[in-house]
Enzyme design. Structure first.
Site, PDB file in Angstrom:
ATOM      1  N   SER A 194       4.734   7.002   2.172  1.00 26.63           N
ATOM      2  CA  SER A 194       5.346   5.737   2.610  1.00 26.63           C
ATOM      3  C   SER A 194       4.739   4.578   1.832  1.00 26.63           C
ATOM      4  O   SER A 194       3.522   4.532   1.639  1.00 26.63           O
ATOM      5  CB  SER A 194       5.054   5.474   4.100  1.00 26.63           C
ATOM      6  OG  SER A 194       5.427   6.564   4.906  1.00 26.63           O
TER       7      SER A 194
ATOM      8  N   HIS B 297       0.802   5.196   1.363  1.00 27.60           N
ATOM      9  CA  HIS B 297       0.060   6.069   2.294  1.00 27.60           C
ATOM     10  C   HIS B 297       0.678   7.464   2.231  1.00 27.60           C
ATOM     11  O   HIS B 297       1.910   7.601   2.295  1.00 27.60           O
ATOM     12  CB  HIS B 297       0.153   5.500   3.717  1.00 27.60           C
ATOM     13  CG  HIS B 297      -0.619   6.315   4.703  1.00 27.60           C
ATOM     14  ND1 HIS B 297      -1.995   6.296   4.755  1.00 27.60           N
ATOM     15  CD2 HIS B 297      -0.218   7.193   5.648  1.00 27.60           C
ATOM     16  CE1 HIS B 297      -2.403   7.123   5.696  1.00 27.60           C
ATOM     17  NE2 HIS B 297      -1.352   7.681   6.256  1.00 27.60           N
TER      18      HIS B 297
ATOM     19  N   ASP C 215      -2.766   0.866   7.979  1.00 31.82           N
ATOM     20  CA  ASP C 215      -1.567   1.707   7.817  1.00 31.82           C
ATOM     21  C   ASP C 215      -0.466   1.384   8.834  1.00 31.82           C
ATOM     22  O   ASP C 215       0.308   2.272   9.221  1.00 31.82           O
ATOM     23  CB  ASP C 215      -1.939   3.210   7.914  1.00 31.82           C
ATOM     24  CG  ASP C 215      -2.938   3.624   6.848  1.00 31.82           C
ATOM     25  OD1 ASP C 215      -2.918   3.025   5.759  1.00 31.82           O
ATOM     26  OD2 ASP C 215      -3.734   4.537   7.112  1.00 31.82           O
TER      27      ASP C 215
ATOM     28  N   ASN D 204       0.856  -1.187   0.000  1.00 33.80           N
ATOM     29  CA  ASN D 204       0.000   0.000   0.000  1.00 33.80           C
ATOM     30  C   ASN D 204       0.890   1.234   0.000  1.00 33.80           C
ATOM     31  O   ASN D 204       2.025   1.188   0.483  1.00 33.80           O
ATOM     32  CB  ASN D 204      -0.886   0.012   1.252  1.00 33.80           C
ATOM     33  CG  ASN D 204      -1.848   1.198   1.259  1.00 33.80           C
ATOM     34  OD1 ASN D 204      -2.430   1.538   0.215  1.00 33.80           O
ATOM     35  ND2 ASN D 204      -2.014   1.843   2.402  1.00 33.80           N
TER      36      ASN D 204
END
Ligand code: GRF
Length: 222
Positions: A141, A114, A150, A112
């Site tokens: 990030s 973020h 997260d 992912n």
């Protein structure tokens, strides 16, 4: 010269898909170690789908509101993804929280991005919150996805300076430019086999990564 054996990745989006576009551009470079097997969106109106259509990339729409539960939606997503047998699954502005079972299924091969310097500012409205907290730096990030939102181990970050008179919109724009450098770079490393998650530990070129890799080049206090 031996041909590069490219790895297939599946990209999950919900909206504009500018990260997806950046990843697509990287995938088209001659030295790319990956190609995009498919794009999945939970929204039929996601703009990123137009990019997929124009580029001839297979795409699937899986509207979350059509499913009775998060688990049922995630199971369908999993079926759609696994049909492509991807080497890596990439969340790129995918705005649904994924269930633990889904995350475990793709553990170590689910990334992912973020828009904050994790572990700071998990969740939403990261740019406004960074400004209100009086930060001098902000950024993006890329992390392995874990069950908690997260909170997975961070692989790499790119930083921007917060300057006087910044507002959330300007800051978001600069961070997004960094996302477009950072995400394709990390995906390329992963598909080159340079990155691995063992337990909670990331290995980069077979060495434990003791802190998130910092992408050089953009921080400047004007
Ligand atoms: C990006 O800032 C991403 O980090 C966040 O949502 C935004 C999506 O942008 N989670 P896009 O859809 O890739 O343009």
């Amino acid at each position: 010269m031996t041909a590069i054996e490219k790895r297939g990745i599946v990209v999950l989006i919900s909206g504009t898909g500018s990260n997806f576009s950046a990843i697509l551009r990287r995938s088209q470079a001659p030295d790319s170690q990956f190609f995009i097997s498919a794009v999945l969106s939970n929204r039929a109106d996601a703009k990123g789908l137009d990019v997929a259509r124009a580029a001839g990339i297979p795409f699937e729409i899986c509207p979350h509101q059509n499913y009775p539960s998060r688990a049922a939606f995630d199971q369908q997503m999993q079926r759609l993804i696994d049909a492509y047998q991807p080497y890596l699954v990439v969340l790129a502005g995918f705005m649904r929280i994924l269930s633990d079972g889904f995350v475990r299924h793709y553990r170590g091969r689910l990334l992912n991005i973020h828009p904050a310097l994790l572990p700071k500012f998990k969740g939403l409205n990261t740019h406004q919150r960074a400004l209100e907290a009086g930060e001098s730096e902000h950024g993006a990030s890329v992390h392995f996805v874990s069950e908690d939102l997260d909170s997975g181990t961070v692989i790499a970050q790119s930083r921007v300076a917060i300057v006087a008179d910044d507002d959330a919109e300007r800051l978001a724009k600069r961070v997004l430019q960094q996302e477009h450098r950072l995400y394709p770079a990390v995906i390329q490393w992963f598909c080159q086999g340079r990155l691995a998650l063992r337990g909670e530990q990331i290995y980069f070129d077979d060495r434990p990564l003791t802190q998130a890799y910092q992408l050089e080049g953009e921080i400047s206090h004007e």
